[in-house]
Design an enzyme around this catalytic site. Structure first.
Site, PDB file in Angstrom:
ATOM      1  N   LYS A  36      51.158  68.038  45.136  1.00 28.93           N
ATOM      2  CA  LYS A  36      52.662  68.707  45.229  1.00 28.93           C
ATOM      3  C   LYS A  36      53.392  67.423  45.363  1.00 28.93           C
ATOM      4  CE  LYS A  36      52.299  69.480  50.165  1.00 28.93           C
ATOM      5  NZ  LYS A  36      51.683  70.436  51.019  1.00 28.93           N
ATOM      6  N   ARG A 131      55.063  80.411  58.757  1.00 33.31           N
ATOM      7  CA  ARG A 131      55.588  79.957  57.653  1.00 33.31           C
ATOM      8  C   ARG A 131      55.560  80.912  56.651  1.00 33.31           C
ATOM      9  NH1 ARG A 131      54.426  74.178  55.036  1.00 33.31           N
ATOM     10  NH2 ARG A 131      52.306  75.313  54.195  1.00 33.31           N
ATOM     11  N   HIS A 161      47.033  78.369  56.412  1.00 37.68           N
ATOM     12  CA  HIS A 161      47.240  76.721  56.549  1.00 37.68           C
ATOM     13  C   HIS A 161      47.103  76.596  58.311  1.00 37.68           C
ATOM     14  CE1 HIS A 161      48.709  72.869  55.461  1.00 37.68           C
ATOM     15  NE2 HIS A 161      49.499  73.138  55.920  1.00 37.68           N
ATOM     16  N   ARG A 215      41.051  71.721  51.119  1.00 31.83           N
ATOM     17  CA  ARG A 215      42.754  71.311  50.259  1.00 31.83           C
ATOM     18  C   ARG A 215      43.049  69.862  50.807  1.00 31.83           C
ATOM     19  NH1 ARG A 215      44.236  76.430  52.382  1.00 31.83           N
ATOM     20  NH2 ARG A 215      45.487  75.471  53.669  1.00 31.83           N
ATOM     21  N   TYR A 259      76.770  45.696  56.462  1.00 29.00           N
ATOM     22  CA  TYR A 259      77.940  46.846  56.851  1.00 29.00           C
ATOM     23  C   TYR A 259      77.966  47.015  58.325  1.00 29.00           C
ATOM     24  CZ  TYR A 259      78.378  48.476  52.174  1.00 29.00           C
ATOM     25  OH  TYR A 259      78.514  48.566  50.831  1.00 29.00           O
ATOM     26  N   CYS A 306      71.381  48.680  52.993  1.00 25.36           N
ATOM     27  CA  CYS A 306      72.548  49.034  52.049  1.00 25.36           C
ATOM     28  C   CYS A 306      72.068  50.349  50.910  1.00 25.36           C
ATOM     29  CB  CYS A 306      73.322  48.132  51.120  1.00 25.36           C
ATOM     30  SG  CYS A 306      73.649  46.708  52.215  1.00 25.36           S
ATOM     31  N   MET A 307      72.756  50.550  50.282  1.00 26.25           N
ATOM     32  CA  MET A 307      72.316  51.609  49.198  1.00 26.25           C
ATOM     33  C   MET A 307      71.531  50.915  48.284  1.00 26.25           C
ATOM     34  SD  MET A 307      74.407  53.925  46.431  1.00 26.25           S
ATOM     35  CE  MET A 307      75.533  54.594  47.523  1.00 26.25           C
ATOM     36  N   ASP A 308      71.649  49.591  47.695  1.00 25.91           N
ATOM     37  CA  ASP A 308      70.897  49.104  46.777  1.00 25.91           C
ATOM     38  C   ASP A 308      70.133  47.770  47.350  1.00 25.91           C
ATOM     39  OD1 ASP A 308      71.726  51.085  44.784  1.00 25.91           O
ATOM     40  OD2 ASP A 308      73.462  50.118  44.968  1.00 25.91           O
TER      41      ASP A 308
HETATM   42  C1  PLP Z   1      50.513  70.217  51.928  1.00 28.17           C
HETATM   43  C2  PLP Z   1      49.424  71.179  52.132  1.00 28.17           C
HETATM   44  C3  PLP Z   1      48.318  70.705  52.106  1.00 28.17           C
HETATM   45  C4  PLP Z   1      47.936  69.385  52.163  1.00 28.17           C
HETATM   46  O1  PLP Z   1      48.100  68.837  53.529  1.00 28.17           O
HETATM   47  P1  PLP Z   1      47.444  67.479  53.932  1.00 28.17           P
HETATM   48  O2  PLP Z   1      47.992  67.343  55.423  1.00 28.17           O
HETATM   49  O3  PLP Z   1      48.394  66.490  52.757  1.00 28.17           O
HETATM   50  O4  PLP Z   1      46.050  67.227  53.568  1.00 28.17           O
HETATM   51  C5  PLP Z   1      47.219  71.775  52.373  1.00 28.17           C
HETATM   52  N1  PLP Z   1      47.734  73.120  52.399  1.00 28.17           N
HETATM   53  C6  PLP Z   1      49.099  73.545  52.192  1.00 28.17           C
HETATM   54  C7  PLP Z   1      49.186  74.994  52.309  1.00 28.17           C
HETATM   55  C8  PLP Z   1      49.778  72.701  52.188  1.00 28.17           C
HETATM   56  O5  PLP Z   1      51.133  72.959  52.157  1.00 28.17           O
END
Ligand code: PLP
Length: 366
Positions: A36, A131, A161, A215, A259, A306-308
């Site tokens: 992601k 969540r 999760h 995951r 700045y 700064c920005m850049d």
């Molecule tokens: C982002 C996410 C993960 C991965 O988490 P890590 O800590 O980067 O391994 C796994 N499951 C869900 C639902 C997530 O949102």
């Protein structure tokens, strides 16, 4: 490509991180690569292809745009959207053979109302994070709701999760989460749901395994879920962010820099200007706090980012000149180290790096 501010991504390092994790995780578990947020800023197309080439079949993303891009990169992969997709897009989910997280009765019914097809679903179970997910405080009720709805989908998975798996303090909470999940899954055993998953990076590295899929996100990119964690030997950051010296000058005692005149020279110093700033995702919170590396020398940031552009103190470094490379992040000073300086996590540092910083790939798969 001209070199102002750029990132080298070593795909072989990501593959090696994967192999190291693979060897430490129970062989009965498959691995789902979490790609992601553009693979945590590393580039989802390239990372997905690299991991597919070493055997990964499962990928997770956060939304349908990401899913569709990963679908083109890995035509034979299984891709799960972990969060909300507008129900109007149910047809697209189906057409692109994407799995969708289904996390409440209301959402399940909206999706079903938008297509005659049975979408591939992974049911999300809330075991304490609050969540998304079907509430597993009452595992019996949770399981019955999922059972009732599962017939309307092509049910591929069930997951939860873990939100405290990264610290020792969270061990009991994690055990409670896994316990609720286990109970819910147990009540649905007759459905023979193919994939049961709850382990993120922290869970996989630090807790007893449960389920048949892990995951993995952050650890594939070589960073830690929490500062207190120890990564497996050999796992390292795959990202090297560099910029160049655009100008070198003397700043006299009493003069200020940048700045807001937030920095004042206490003696004569040599200052270099570097053309990377917060518009590139280099945090402004590093003003007067962060450091970069020039000719192997640690150079503190002086004045505000700064920005850049930003200014750095190169007084102690010999012969710094226009065009010298400046290392902002690499495997020795990585996003976790930078995050520690500004009270955030490595995840945020790498996700914040802007799209105007080109990614250059090494170790590309065929
Ligand atoms: C982002 C996410 C993960 C991965 O988490 P890590 O800590 O980067 O391994 C796994 N499951 C869900 C639902 C997530 O949102």
């Amino acid at each position: 490509m001209y070199r102002r501010s750029w990132i080298d991504i070593d795909l072989n390092t990501i593959r090696e991180n994967y192999r190291i994790c693979r060897s430490r995780i129970d062989p009965s578990m498959d691995i789902m690569a979490v790609v992601k947020a553009d693979a945590y800023g590393h580039g989802d197309t390239e990372v997905s292809r690299a991991l597919r080439s070493c055997g990964v079949r499962h990928f997770a993303v956060s939304n349908l745009e990401e899913a569709v891009r990963v679908r083109s990169a890995v035509p034979d992969g299984q891709i799960l959207v972990l969060g909300y997709t507008p129900a109007e897009l149910a047809g697209e989910i189906y057409e692109n053979r994407i799995c969708q997280a289904v996390y409440s009765p209301e959402y399940a019914l909206e999706l079903c109302a938008r297509t005659d097809r049975r979408i591939m679903a992974h049911f999300a179970v809330d075991t304490g994070m609050n969540r998304i997910g079907f509430d597993a405080d009452d595992p019996e009720k949770c399981a019955e709701e999922i059972r009732r709805l599962s017939a309307r989908f092509d049910t591929q998975g069930i997951f939860t999760h873990l939100c405290c798996a990264d610290t020792d303090d969270g061990a009991d909470f994690t055990a409670g989460q896994v316990g609720k999940f286990r109970k819910t899954v147990g009540r649905l055993a007759d459905l023979k749901i193919p994939y049961v998953h709850c382990m993120n990076s922290a869970g996989s590295l630090r807790h007893a395994p449960y389920g048949n899929l892990a995951r993995l996100g952050i650890v594939l990119y070589g960073l830690k879920p929490d500062m207190s964690n120890v990564l497996p030997d050999g796992v390292k950051s795959a990202m090297r962010w560099q910029s160049v010296v655009a100008m070198v000058k003397k700043v006299h005692k009493g003069e200020s820099i940048g700045y807001g005149c937030s920095y004042t020279a206490r003696s004569e110093m040599t200052v270099a200007t570097v053309p990377t700033g917060y518009a590139d995702g280099y945090s402004r919170r590093l003003s007067n706090t962060g450091r970069v590396f020039v000719r192997g020398h640690e150079a503190p940031i002086v004045g505000r980012v700064c920005m850049d552009q930003m200014m750095i103190d190169v007084t102690g470094a010999d012969g710094v000149q226009l065009g010298d490379r400046v290392v902002l992040l690499d495997e020795n000073y990585n996003a976790d180290d930078m995050a520690a300086e500004i009270g955030t996590i490595g995840y945020e540092v790498i996700c914040d790096i802007g799209k105007r910083v080109p990614r250059i790939y090494r170790g590309c798969p065929l």
